[in-house]
Design an enzyme around this catalytic site. Structure first.
Site, PDB file in Angstrom:
ATOM      1  CE  LYS A 170      -2.194   3.390   2.569  1.00 56.89           C
ATOM      2  NZ  LYS A 170      -1.905   4.391   1.573  1.00 56.89           N
ATOM      3  N   GLY A 224       6.490   6.268   7.996  1.00 58.25           N
ATOM      4  CA  GLY A 224       5.570   7.391   7.829  1.00 58.25           C
ATOM      5  C   GLY A 224       5.425   8.170   9.114  1.00 58.25           C
ATOM      6  CB  SER A 225       2.774  10.485  10.182  1.00 59.44           C
ATOM      7  OG  SER A 225       1.637   9.678  10.415  1.00 59.44           O
ATOM      8  N   GLY A 229       1.815   5.568  12.558  1.00 56.27           N
ATOM      9  CA  GLY A 229       2.673   4.478  13.034  1.00 56.27           C
ATOM     10  C   GLY A 229       2.172   3.892  14.344  1.00 56.27           C
ATOM     11  CD  GLU A 246      13.002   3.003  10.687  1.00 57.81           C
ATOM     12  OE1 GLU A 246      13.215   4.130  11.179  1.00 57.81           O
ATOM     13  OE2 GLU A 246      13.650   1.990  10.993  1.00 57.81           O
ATOM     14  CB  CYS A 280      12.364  10.311   8.701  1.00 59.29           C
ATOM     15  SG  CYS A 280      13.111   8.870   7.975  1.00 59.29           S
ATOM     16  CD  GLN A 327       4.826  18.190   5.277  1.00 64.59           C
ATOM     17  OE1 GLN A 327       4.187  17.171   5.485  1.00 64.59           O
ATOM     18  NE2 GLN A 327       5.525  18.801   6.232  1.00 64.59           N
ATOM     19  CD  GLU A 379       9.734  13.739  11.190  1.00 71.29           C
ATOM     20  OE1 GLU A 379       8.681  13.096  11.289  1.00 71.29           O
ATOM     21  OE2 GLU A 379      10.791  13.264  10.744  1.00 71.29           O
TER      22      GLU A 379
HETATM   23  C1  UN1 Z   1      18.080   8.612   3.587  1.00 69.76           C
HETATM   24  O1  UN1 Z   1      18.262   9.574   4.332  1.00 69.76           O
HETATM   25  O2  UN1 Z   1      18.910   8.296   2.730  1.00 69.76           O
HETATM   26  O3  UN1 Z   1      11.606   8.433   5.281  1.00 69.76           O
HETATM   27  C2  UN1 Z   1      16.898   7.760   3.674  1.00 69.76           C
HETATM   28  C3  UN1 Z   1      12.792   8.731   5.376  1.00 69.76           C
HETATM   29  C4  UN1 Z   1      13.775   7.654   5.756  1.00 69.76           C
HETATM   30  C5  UN1 Z   1      14.715   7.344   4.667  1.00 69.76           C
HETATM   31  C6  UN1 Z   1      15.870   8.255   4.612  1.00 69.76           C
HETATM   32  N1  UN1 Z   1      13.065   6.452   6.137  1.00 69.76           N
HETATM   33  O4  UN1 Z   1      13.161   9.865   5.150  1.00 69.76           O
END
Ligand code: UN1
Length: 477
Positions: A170, A224-225, A229, A246, A280, A327, A379
């Site tokens: 998805k 994601g967020s 998450g 993540e 992220c 955003q 963030e």
């Molecule tokens: C990177 O910095 O090369 O969503 C990858 C994101 C991370 C991936 C970053 N999971 O920004």
């Protein structure tokens, strides 16, 4: 109209959604199917049925499938990179770079399919052998964010397939084009048993929620967020499914008095503002030692003023637009919040007009901030970086580690002593010395601590921790 791919068939959605170019909101990239709960359930059923056949396919067959997929991605990097930049807004060079990374991820896991070893241990009992082997988890729900429309899907789907799992994918609702193109490649050249790989586009509240709650999905991997998450994590936990999250960062980049100023500025510009700051792993808190502070800020302003914010596909563009209206509003709210908390916007933070209507924001640098301000704790996920002034190295480490997140951290210094000490004491999952906090290798473990990540690491050989289940067998011959 781009369809979903379920049980080996291209399938109409219950509705469709337009994919809009953030560099030019008059440009519709295409229309993409949206699934409902029932369609998502068809995909999980199909995956569940197909998985035994894929699991028992030879490792070589799985390796070959991934190799073909990776090769086609690499051979079409320019075209797919253009599509990615058109729908997401990162520059063309960044878009092509991301596609190449996705292709290489498939190639890496092609090799890994053949390298899934086990262990044999001596038993405490005479005549007994103990073996440790790894088996696929079963069906993996793959839920991906909009900021890496092809690389993140690749680094979740490739290991899932390499180790014999079936996949229900998805993608983020904002960027279905790259996901669809990737799925079309997997469907056409993968030669997978029908149902092994399924694409289900649609909303998180519909498709994502159904995947997280489905008894047929053995494990869910999500980037994601934070809020999504947490919901996914709770839903999986409740039914005992494996989950990997993540969910963001607030990554510090320390600049010490003894840093090379050019290196520090290039590192900070890249880490904080490239890919429009929408990573992220972005360097969002620049922690600068007193004697370096004014020189660093002046050099940053000079470098920022030379960067061109424009249409992602235009040559000469250094920073593309923000991904969406929502955003953009969030970024602007945080810039206003920083001001109201006492910060000084020394560069950017303004909406820009370009030839085409798009979400253009000049990169914002905010000084006079301290680590307890909301802009330094939450963030932002945009081209916005703050500067926190500190007196000495000890204070820098303390501020760097004082965050609810813990994904990536960095230090710019020419001192071996400080670099070595920081590598030991940083409480982030990834530490960079004289390098941006963002931009990682595809064969090394990726992930964070505390509020940034949950579950096993992604990427490299470490990916097997999530995509396989360990079995311990005892044999008395
Ligand atoms: C990177 O910095 O090369 O969503 C990858 C994101 C991370 C991936 C970053 N999971 O920004």
């Amino acid at each position: 109209m781009h369809k979903n791919y379920i049980a080996g068939e291209w399938t109409q959605g219950v509705s469709a959604k337009a994919n809009i170019n953030p560099s030019d909101t008059d440009d519709v990239v295409g229309h993409y199917a949206q699934a409902d709960e029932a369609q998502t359930a068809q995909a999980t059923d199909a995956a569940c049925e197909a998985q035994p056949a894929w699991r028992s396919a030879t490792a070589e067959r799985r390796a070959d499938a991934l190799e073909r997929i990776g090769s086609e991605i690499l051979s079409r990097a320019d075209e797919l990179g253009r599509l990615l930049s058109r729908e997401e807004g990162k520059t063309l060079a960044e878009g092509i770079g991301e596609v190449v990374r996705a292709g290489r991820v498939f190639r890496f896991f092609s090799g890994e399919a053949l390298r899934l070893g086990g262990e044999r241990l001596p038993s405490i009992r005479a005549g007994v052998d103990v073996e440790v082997t790894r088996e696929p988890e079963g069906v993996i729900g793959v839920i991906t964010p909009w900021n890496f429309p092809i690389a993140i899907p690749a680094w979740k789907i490739a290991p899932a397939l390499a180790y014999g799992n079936a996949v229900v994918f998805k993608p983020a609702d904002l960027v279905p084009a790259s996901a669809w193109a990737l799925s079309e490649i997997i469907a056409r050249v993968g030669q997978l048993p029908p149902g092994t790989f399924n694409l289900v586009m649609g909303r998180g509240a519909t498709v994502g929620r159904t995947l997280s709650a489905s008894q047929k999905v053995n494990a869910v991997t999500f980037t994601g967020s934070e809020s999504a998450g947490r919901q996914i994590g709770m839903a999986c936990m409740e039914r005992g499914a494996k989950v990997q999250l993540e969910i963001g960062g607030k990554n510090p980049l320390i600049v010490l008095n003894d840093a090379d100023l050019d290196v520090a500025v290039s590192t900070a510009i890249n880490g904080a503002f490239f890919s429009t700051g929408q990573r992220c792993t972005g360097s969002s808190r620049l922690i600068v030692q007193s004697d370096m502070h004014d020189r660093f800020v002046a050099a940053m302003r000079e470098r920022l003023s030379a960067l061109r914010v424009d249409h992602a596909l235009k040559s000469g563009t250094d920073i593309g637009p923000v991904v969406s209206q929502g955003q953009l509003e969030q970024d602007c709210e945080y810039i206003a919040l920083a001001r109201s908390e006492g910060g000084t916007v020394v560069f950017g933070g303004e909406l820009l007009q370009r030839e085409t209507p798009g979400y253009y924001l000049s990169p914002a640098l905010i000084t006079d901030t301290h680590n307890q301000m909301r802009v330094n704790r939450e963030e932002i996920f945009g081209p916005v970086a703050t500067v926190i002034r500190v007196d000495d190295y000890e204070a820098a480490v303390e501020v760097a580690n004082d965050t609810p997140f813990g994904l990536s951290s960095g230090i710019c210094t020419t001192s071996l002593k400080h670099a070595t000490d920081f590598k030991r004491r940083s409480t982030a999952g990834m530490v960079m010395v004289n390098l941006p906090t963002a931009g990682v290798d595809y064969h090394a473990p990726f992930g964070g601590r505390r509020g940034s990540s949950y579950g096993p690491r992604e990427q490299g050989t470490y990916a097997r921790e999530f995509y396989t289940s360990v079995k311990t067998t005892y044999t008395c011959a």
